[in-house]
Motif scaffolding. Structure first.
Motif, PDB file in Angstrom:
ATOM      1  N   ALA A 249       0.832  -1.207   0.000  1.00  0.00           N
ATOM      2  CA  ALA A 249       0.000   0.000   0.000  1.00  0.00           C
ATOM      3  C   ALA A 249       0.864   1.254   0.000  1.00  0.00           C
ATOM      4  O   ALA A 249       0.607   2.204  -0.748  1.00  0.00           O
ATOM      5  CB  ALA A 249      -0.931  -0.015   1.215  1.00  0.00           C
ATOM      6  N   ALA A 250       1.913   1.257   0.839  1.00  0.00           N
ATOM      7  CA  ALA A 250       2.785   2.430   0.914  1.00  0.00           C
ATOM      8  C   ALA A 250       3.533   2.657  -0.395  1.00  0.00           C
ATOM      9  O   ALA A 250       3.584   3.774  -0.919  1.00  0.00           O
ATOM     10  CB  ALA A 250       3.777   2.273   2.065  1.00  0.00           C
ATOM     11  N   MET A 251       4.097   1.612  -0.962  1.00  0.00           N
ATOM     12  CA  MET A 251       4.906   1.736  -2.176  1.00  0.00           C
ATOM     13  C   MET A 251       4.091   2.213  -3.378  1.00  0.00           C
ATOM     14  O   MET A 251       4.590   2.964  -4.219  1.00  0.00           O
ATOM     15  CB  MET A 251       5.556   0.389  -2.507  1.00  0.00           C
ATOM     16  CG  MET A 251       6.774   0.058  -1.678  1.00  0.00           C
ATOM     17  SD  MET A 251       8.234   0.974  -2.215  1.00  0.00           S
ATOM     18  CE  MET A 251       8.716   0.048  -3.665  1.00  0.00           C
ATOM     19  N   THR A 252       2.829   1.781  -3.457  1.00  0.00           N
ATOM     20  CA  THR A 252       2.014   2.089  -4.637  1.00  0.00           C
ATOM     21  C   THR A 252       1.051   3.252  -4.404  1.00  0.00           C
ATOM     22  O   THR A 252       0.194   3.520  -5.250  1.00  0.00           O
ATOM     23  CB  THR A 252       1.213   0.842  -5.067  1.00  0.00           C
ATOM     24  OG1 THR A 252       0.391   0.408  -3.977  1.00  0.00           O
ATOM     25  CG2 THR A 252       2.137  -0.284  -5.490  1.00  0.00           C
ATOM     26  N   GLN A 253       1.200   3.923  -3.239  1.00  0.00           N
ATOM     27  CA  GLN A 253       0.323   5.050  -2.886  1.00  0.00           C
ATOM     28  C   GLN A 253      -1.149   4.645  -2.942  1.00  0.00           C
ATOM     29  O   GLN A 253      -2.000   5.357  -3.457  1.00  0.00           O
ATOM     30  CB  GLN A 253       0.569   6.241  -3.821  1.00  0.00           C
ATOM     31  CG  GLN A 253       2.016   6.713  -3.859  1.00  0.00           C
ATOM     32  CD  GLN A 253       2.220   7.870  -4.821  1.00  0.00           C
ATOM     33  OE1 GLN A 253       1.623   8.934  -4.662  1.00  0.00           O
ATOM     34  NE2 GLN A 253       3.070   7.675  -5.826  1.00  0.00           N
ATOM     35  N   SER A 254      -1.429   3.470  -2.410  1.00  0.00           N
ATOM     36  CA  SER A 254      -2.759   2.882  -2.518  1.00  0.00           C
ATOM     37  C   SER A 254      -3.519   2.940  -1.199  1.00  0.00           C
ATOM     38  O   SER A 254      -2.915   2.925  -0.117  1.00  0.00           O
ATOM     39  CB  SER A 254      -2.651   1.423  -2.972  1.00  0.00           C
ATOM     40  OG  SER A 254      -2.019   1.332  -4.230  1.00  0.00           O
TER      41      SER A 254
END
Length: 435
Positions: A249-254
């Protein structure tokens, strides 16, 4: 061999439910051999390692029936001990790391066990001395055929004893525990592993009629019993999947909500990701991660670089260090990742460096990650998954990167994550499996 073709740069959104815990499943499945009565297990993940162990149990004569999408019944009333002497058994067992935990139940109930050297991830040395020294202290006789790499154990007269484990091995503790539950007298295991999955095993065995106290601590007491009964058991959600989804979630701005996470069983996993700057909100037993354009790694109080290191429970699990490492590449700040247990587990960072990450591999156990704060996005490349956890870390990197990536050898990922491509595609990812 299968591959994933991954389109990067997409933001995901939605809810995802973690699978049943892989590491717990391997212990619990072996424990069905301890009784001739039926054991009903729920939330069994549909992954390669677990399916191979179920298949191996069936080959041994265990009656296996699927009662639901994630539920199975097992009855080990008629185990074929002669099958243990066949090349077919030895070959199958050698392909599966968890097969070593068949030995404890076999010794407890039948007085003998035999297995070939188990396989598994290529992440460094994973010695089995703790298992066999524990069996010997219970009175078993151990023989290792060095040429054929076959372990033979005679345990016809197991007796309770005191032992101090040389390391708090999770599988070692589980194996010795399962051998001790039907040994004559009292067994005390000091420096025992105490992970939630091991607590689950102890609770299940106690429901079957075992007498185990000290559950949840590193000092276990086992009063041997003559017989164990059937039971019903539900696996915990997989904490490694939960940590992987937080990093994703953090890496993909999700914006992702992880359902039914059993937060009270996650130890310091959520706090460790919070120290990476990742926001999260607990909603009952769900973890909600909002979309974040930036997240900043904390420093220690004196301003020195944060170190995230693995440790025995309740310390941080080594299975999530790869996720922490890849997540740090797009954070703001610097972190030192210290993988103490396995000397080959950080070698996948060369792929991340090829993607544009700033990582210094200090030695086989330590890597310094300099977060780019998204100023220089990762770029898609072709790479190969070396093991389960590194494979998912590379998948997370590919989902966050610009352009297209190809990940080969995704069978490694399939060993630990069920339908991972389908589940992430349901959130908006674009992952195509290529056979």
């Amino acid at each position: 061999m299968s591959s994933f073709r991954v389109k990067g740069g997409l933001k995901l959104k939605g809810e995802i439910t973690p699978q049943g815990a892989k590491n717990e499943a391997l212990q619990i499945l072996c424990a069905v051999l301890l009784t001739e009565e039926t054991v009903h297990i729920h939330k069994i993940p549909n992954i390669r390692d677990v399916n191979k162990l179920i298949e191996l149990l069936a080959d041994m004569g265990v009656e296996v029936s699927k009662t639901g999408p994630e539920s199975y019944q097992f009855n080990a009333a008629k185990v074929d001990l002669d099958y243990l002497d066949t090349d077919k058994f030895l070959t199958k067992a050698s392909s599966l790391r968890g097969s070593v935990m068949l030995l404890g139940p076999l010794l407890a109930r039948f007085g003998k066990g035999k297995i070939s050297k188990p396989g598994g991830d290529k992440i460094g040395r994973r010695r089995l001395d703790t298992h066999f020294v524990g069996f010997q202290k219970l009175g078993a006789k151990f023989n290792y055929d060095t040429k054929r790499e076959i372990y033979n154990i005679d345990g016809h007269a197991l007796k309770g004893t005191y032992m101090l484990l040389d390391e708090a091995s999770v599988t070692g503790t589980a194996n010795i525990l399962m051998a001790a539950v039907m040994a004559e007298g009292k067994t005390t295991i000091y420096n025992a592993a105490c992970e939630p999955y091991l607590q689950q095993l102890c609770d299940m065995l106690n429901r079957m009629g075992a007498n185990i106290t000290g559950v949840g601590s590193n000092l276990l007491h086992i009063e041997g019993v003559k017989k164990l009964n059937g039971t019903e058991h539900t696996l915990l959600p997989d904490m490694i999947e939960i940590g992987s989804f937080i990093g994703l979630a953090a890496m993909t701005q999700s914006e992702i909500t992880i359902k039914d996470a059993q937060i009270h069983r996650l130890g310091i996993i959520p706090d460790t990701f919070k120290r990476m700057g990742i926001q999260m909100e607990f909603r009952g037993d769900d973890i909600h991660i909002p979309a974040q354009k930036h997240y900043e790694i904390e420093t220690f109080i004196d301003g020195s670089i944060l170190t995230v290191a693995d440790a025995i429970w309740p310390g941080f699990t080594p299975d999530l260090l790869s996720i922490v490492l890849v997540t740090a590449t797009q954070a703001k700040g610097t972190v030192l990742v210290h993988q103490k247990m396995f000397e080959s587990r950080l070698f996948f960072v060369d792929k991340l460096i090829d993607m544009g990450a700033q990582i210094i591999l200090c030695d086989p156990h330590r890597a310094t990650v300099i977060g780019l704060d998204r100023k220089y996005p990762l770029k898609g490349i072709r790479m190969t998954s070396p093991d389960i956890r590194a494979g998912v870390s590379l998948l997370i990197a590919a989902l966050s990167a610009e352009g297209q990536s190809i990940i080969d050898n995704v069978e490694q990922i399939d060993r630990g994550y069920q339908y991972i491509d389908q589940r992430l595609n349901a959130l908006g990812a674009d992952i195509v499996r290529i056979d």
